[in-house]
Write a protein that holds these residues in place. Structure first.
Motif, mmCIF file in Angstrom:
data_model
loop_
_atom_site.group_PDB
_atom_site.id
_atom_site.type_symbol
_atom_site.label_atom_id
_atom_site.label_comp_id
_atom_site.label_asym_id
_atom_site.label_seq_id
_atom_site.Cartn_x
_atom_site.Cartn_y
_atom_site.Cartn_z
ATOM 1 N N THR A 143 0.883 -1.305 0.168
ATOM 2 C CA THR A 143 0.087 0.153 -0.143
ATOM 3 C C THR A 143 0.774 1.147 -0.215
ATOM 4 O OG1 THR A 143 -0.097 0.138 2.506
ATOM 5 C CG2 THR A 143 -1.858 -1.092 1.305
ATOM 6 N N LEU A 144 2.074 1.057 0.145
ATOM 7 C CA LEU A 144 3.149 2.185 0.228
ATOM 8 C C LEU A 144 3.742 2.582 -1.060
ATOM 9 C CD1 LEU A 144 4.721 1.684 3.516
ATOM 10 C CD2 LEU A 144 2.329 2.624 3.041
ATOM 11 N N SER A 145 4.083 3.983 -1.455
ATOM 12 C CA SER A 145 4.622 4.229 -2.519
ATOM 13 C C SER A 145 6.055 3.926 -2.318
ATOM 14 C CB SER A 145 4.424 5.866 -2.752
ATOM 15 O OG SER A 145 5.017 6.695 -1.762
ATOM 16 N N ARG A 146 7.233 4.371 -3.251
ATOM 17 C CA ARG A 146 8.466 3.924 -3.045
ATOM 18 C C ARG A 146 9.198 5.107 -1.966
ATOM 19 N NH1 ARG A 146 13.189 6.575 -5.132
ATOM 20 N NH2 ARG A 146 11.643 7.838 -6.315
ATOM 21 N N ARG A 147 8.602 6.283 -1.860
ATOM 22 C CA ARG A 147 9.051 7.622 -1.134
ATOM 23 C C ARG A 147 8.313 7.110 0.068
ATOM 24 N NH1 ARG A 147 13.076 10.305 -1.946
ATOM 25 N NH2 ARG A 147 12.252 11.488 -3.808
ATOM 26 N N GLU A 148 7.204 6.623 0.332
ATOM 27 C CA GLU A 148 6.757 6.505 1.740
ATOM 28 C C GLU A 148 7.642 5.386 2.357
ATOM 29 O OE1 GLU A 148 2.294 7.554 0.891
ATOM 30 O OE2 GLU A 148 3.028 5.751 0.744
ATOM 31 N N LYS A 149 7.956 4.189 1.503
ATOM 32 C CA LYS A 149 8.881 3.310 2.280
ATOM 33 C C LYS A 149 10.090 3.752 2.610
ATOM 34 C CE LYS A 149 6.716 -0.609 -0.793
ATOM 35 N NZ LYS A 149 7.034 -1.465 -1.828
ATOM 36 N N GLN A 150 10.435 4.811 1.921
ATOM 37 C CA GLN A 150 11.902 5.259 2.341
ATOM 38 C C GLN A 150 11.709 6.151 3.603
ATOM 39 O OE1 GLN A 150 12.665 7.758 -1.258
ATOM 40 N NE2 GLN A 150 14.125 6.047 -2.194
ATOM 41 N N VAL A 179 4.647 11.175 6.693
ATOM 42 C CA VAL A 179 4.678 10.630 8.237
ATOM 43 C C VAL A 179 3.190 10.574 8.443
ATOM 44 C CG1 VAL A 179 4.957 10.683 10.651
ATOM 45 C CG2 VAL A 179 7.066 11.238 9.064
ATOM 46 N N ARG A 180 2.458 11.506 8.217
ATOM 47 C CA ARG A 180 0.985 11.681 8.650
ATOM 48 C C ARG A 180 0.479 10.625 7.474
ATOM 49 N NH1 ARG A 180 -1.165 17.466 7.702
ATOM 50 N NH2 ARG A 180 0.272 17.986 9.239
ATOM 51 N N THR A 181 0.787 10.706 6.088
ATOM 52 C CA THR A 181 0.367 9.605 5.441
ATOM 53 C C THR A 181 0.300 8.151 5.919
ATOM 54 O OG1 THR A 181 0.356 10.930 3.631
ATOM 55 C CG2 THR A 181 -0.101 8.908 2.934
ATOM 56 N N ALA A 195 6.422 2.849 13.217
ATOM 57 C CA ALA A 195 7.760 2.427 13.072
ATOM 58 C C ALA A 195 7.625 0.668 13.833
ATOM 59 C CB ALA A 195 8.846 2.899 13.806
ATOM 60 N N MET A 196 6.917 0.868 15.005
ATOM 61 C CA MET A 196 6.789 -0.679 15.592
ATOM 62 C C MET A 196 5.891 -1.451 14.873
ATOM 63 S SD MET A 196 5.967 1.035 19.389
ATOM 64 C CE MET A 196 5.378 -0.344 20.046
ATOM 65 N N ILE A 197 4.917 -0.879 14.079
ATOM 66 C CA ILE A 197 4.113 -1.891 13.326
ATOM 67 C C ILE A 197 5.049 -2.384 12.274
ATOM 68 C CG2 ILE A 197 1.943 -1.954 11.789
ATOM 69 C CD1 ILE A 197 0.899 0.221 13.581
ATOM 70 N N ALA A 198 5.880 -1.621 11.544
ATOM 71 C CA ALA A 198 6.402 -1.894 10.240
ATOM 72 C C ALA A 198 7.544 -2.839 10.682
ATOM 73 C CB ALA A 198 6.998 -0.684 9.687
ATOM 74 N N ARG A 199 8.291 -2.576 11.690
ATOM 75 C CA ARG A 199 9.544 -3.381 12.027
ATOM 76 C C ARG A 199 8.933 -4.713 12.236
ATOM 77 N NH1 ARG A 199 14.549 -0.762 14.880
ATOM 78 N NH2 ARG A 199 15.131 -2.868 14.274
ATOM 79 N N ASP A 200 7.709 -4.900 13.062
ATOM 80 C CA ASP A 200 7.471 -6.148 13.483
ATOM 81 C C ASP A 200 6.796 -6.992 12.395
ATOM 82 O OD1 ASP A 200 6.680 -7.781 16.113
ATOM 83 O OD2 ASP A 200 4.564 -7.569 15.502
ATOM 84 N N ALA A 201 6.243 -6.072 11.228
ATOM 85 C CA ALA A 201 5.860 -7.101 10.250
ATOM 86 C C ALA A 201 6.904 -7.321 9.309
ATOM 87 C CB ALA A 201 4.846 -6.055 9.458
ATOM 88 N N GLY A 202 8.130 -7.116 9.725
ATOM 89 C CA GLY A 202 9.497 -7.399 8.969
ATOM 90 C C GLY A 202 9.966 -6.572 8.000
ATOM 91 N N PHE A 203 9.241 -5.363 8.056
ATOM 92 C CA PHE A 203 9.686 -4.111 7.099
ATOM 93 C C PHE A 203 11.015 -3.552 7.506
ATOM 94 C CE2 PHE A 203 10.493 0.388 5.988
ATOM 95 C CZ PHE A 203 10.057 0.042 4.565
ATOM 96 N N GLU A 204 12.120 -3.788 6.371
ATOM 97 C CA GLU A 204 13.628 -3.334 6.610
ATOM 98 C C GLU A 204 13.805 -2.043 5.508
ATOM 99 O OE1 GLU A 204 15.288 -4.661 8.819
ATOM 100 O OE2 GLU A 204 14.480 -6.195 9.439
#
Length: 204
Positions: A143-150, A179-181, A195-204
């Protein structure tokens, strides 16, 4: 109250520990994996509650939970997770867990849950039991754009907006908008929770 918290993400350990210590007058021993939790249970116990991250090293799904319950039979053991499928909550309780605590839980609710479990009750939010299955890890990032992932990567590393802006050669106000988005897309209340949600989901 004395709590043993095991999570491989330093951001999660620090955030939860500081809150429980400041608002709950708790003594928290924080460790990064299941093996360290087992050792701490032996050397630094007794504890009133053990909180284990579902996805950290050594857990191997619910096997780690069962091992911890066997290792500390007189201490309530609960799962902590931001990305586990909802069915895991019921399976964890069936396996003997004192509860299932989503990392998206509001801070005050977390404190209430901890006290509830220490009192001998089983805690699982009704919203978890009633909610549809959460998206897979890939669903989260899809659901995230490339910039949002960065930008999210910067949040996961604990960088302030100014440093993320400098790193990506963007204006700080643009980072604030991203960040708001991100918070809206991840259903997070703030940047730390995102950040907690993303890291727990394995996002690097």
């Amino acid at each position: 109250m004395r709590i043993l918290l095991a999570d491989d993400h330093a951001l999660v350990r620090d955030t939860i520990s500081v809150y429980l210590q400041s608002e709950g007058d708790a003594e928290v021993v924080a460790v990064p994996d299941l093996g360290a939790a087992m050792r701490a249970a032996d050397t630094e116990g007794p504890f009133d509650l053990i909180l284990l991250d579902f996805n950290m090293p050594g857990m191997n799904g619910l096997d780690g939970l069962r091992a911890a319950i066997r290792h500390a039979p007189d201490t309530p053991v609960a799962l902590l997770s931001g990305s586990a499928p909802n069915r895991v909550a019921q399976e964890a309780v069936d396996a003997g867990a004192a509860g299932f605590v989503p990392k998206t839980l509001a801070a005050k609710s977390l404190l209430h849950a901890v006290r509830f479990m220490i009192a001998g009750e089983v805690f699982v939010p009704s919203t978890v039991l009633q909610a549809p299955e959460a998206p897979s890890d890939g669903g989260l990032t899809a659901t995230l754009s490339r910039r949002e992932k960065q930008v999210l990567g910067g949040l996961c590393r604990g960088l302030p907006n100014k440093e993320i802006a400098r790193e990506l050669d963007l204006q700080e106000v643009t980072i604030k908008l991203h960040v708001r988005t991100l918070c809206k897309k991840l259903n997070a209340k703030n940047r730390t929770q995102a950040a907690m949600i993303a890291r727990d989901a394995g996002f690097e």
